[in-house]
Design an enzyme around this catalytic site. Structure first.
Site, PDB file in Angstrom:
ATOM      1  N   SER A  42       0.806  -1.226   0.000  1.00 51.76           N
ATOM      2  CA  SER A  42       0.000   0.000   0.000  1.00 51.76           C
ATOM      3  C   SER A  42       0.837   1.273   0.000  1.00 51.76           C
ATOM      4  O   SER A  42       0.315   2.350  -0.301  1.00 51.76           O
ATOM      5  CB  SER A  42      -0.945   0.009   1.199  1.00 51.76           C
ATOM      6  OG  SER A  42      -0.228   0.148   2.410  1.00 51.76           O
ATOM      7  N   LYS A 115       0.875   4.493   6.986  1.00 60.14           N
ATOM      8  CA  LYS A 115       0.383   5.317   5.882  1.00 60.14           C
ATOM      9  C   LYS A 115       1.019   6.703   5.987  1.00 60.14           C
ATOM     10  O   LYS A 115       1.782   6.983   6.897  1.00 60.14           O
ATOM     11  CB  LYS A 115      -1.142   5.458   5.924  1.00 60.14           C
ATOM     12  CG  LYS A 115      -1.928   4.156   6.002  1.00 60.14           C
ATOM     13  CD  LYS A 115      -1.946   3.383   4.699  1.00 60.14           C
ATOM     14  CE  LYS A 115      -2.775   2.098   4.851  1.00 60.14           C
ATOM     15  NZ  LYS A 115      -2.742   1.270   3.623  1.00 60.14           N
TER      16      LYS A 115
END
Length: 274
Positions: A42, A115
């Site tokens: 990701s 993230k």
């Protein structure tokens, strides 16, 4: 003193040195840093599956999510700082900056995620045709050379990469479009595009006070704040769920096991995370 006593004394001193070294390393690991393996794609190409890093817990202070833990004794962060849970505050705390790559505990499942911080409290965040808008202004993006990797199953879970050039065979070139995205504070980083996806067009997200909006750099392959928690996404992340900031990759392995030394990526050792 006899030679045997001297020999035994040397062994004892060596054992004491090793024990103290392990204790000091344990203090560093539990209080100041937390090891983290990258399990998914990701955050490509900033972080690759198999990258190993230490999360700087001191960057944002301490909460129930980041307080010291002693895993081999079954003692978790909650046991030390569980009394802090629910008040959304931190000890010695400071907020992340836009563009930081950070580890946080999922507000519902408790699983650790990594993230990039995109939205700060009060920000308006939206995606329009794959372009990020912050406070109703589009961010600056510049297309650069494609990100190309061989198609092969990656990491212990054998995760196959997704490619913008369609389905390709084992070992073939898996291509993703790459852009440099520059945030309003001047922080620039790489992002990838694979295809048109639901995350390319969203409504406006207004970040609540004491919360943050996170996105993955591999935009079409990231479960992040664009998906609400009710839909099994991340949603807004409370301040108390921050674990720490990721600053530098220490080690990296492209194989299914870290012991497969022929898959080690020495060019990524000690690489700064931008």
């Amino acid at each position: 003193m006899s030679e045997s006593n001297g020999f035994l004394g040397g062994i004892v001193e060596t054992i004491k040195t090793v024990v103290w070294a392990l204790l000091i390393a344990g203090v560093f690991r539990t209080i100041f840093f937390q090891p983290f393996w990258i399990p998914s794609g990701s955050m490509k190409d900033t972080l690759l599956i198999g990258d190993f890093l230490f999360v700087n817990k001191m960057a944002y202070g301490y909460s129930y999510a980041s307080c010291p833990s002693i895993p081999f004794l079954g003692i978790g962060a909650d046991d030390f700082c569980g009394f802090l849970e629910g008040d959304n505050e931190r000890l010695f705390g400071s907020d992340p900056e836009r563009g930081d790559v950070a580890v946080f505990r999922h507000p519902v499942t408790g699983v650790d995620f990594i993230k990039r911080v995109i939205g700060l409290p009060g920000d308006r965040i939206q995606m329009v045709d794959g372009l990020l808008y912050i406070n109703d202004e589009p961010v600056e993006v510049e297309q650069v050379e494609d990100f190309v990797e061989p198609w092969t199953r990656q990491g212990p879970q054998g995760i196959p990469p997704r490619c913008s050039n369609g389905a390709v065979g084992e070992g073939a070139a898996c291509v993703k479009e790459r852009f440099i995205e520059t945030l309003p504070n001047g922080r620039a980083h790489s992002i990838l595009n694979i295809t048109d996806s639901s995350g390319d067009n969203t409504g406006v997200f207004t970040v609540p006070e004491g919360h943050f909006f996170f996105m993955g750099d591999n935009r079409d392959n990231s479960t992040d704040s664009r998906v609400p928690q009710a839909a099994r996404g991340v949603g807004f992340v409370p301040r108390e769920d921050l674990v720490g900031r990721a600053d530098r990759i220490m080690f990296s392995s492209a194989g299914r096991s870290m012991f497969a030394f022929w898959t080690w990526r020495s060019d990524r050792y000690f690489k700064a995370i931008e």
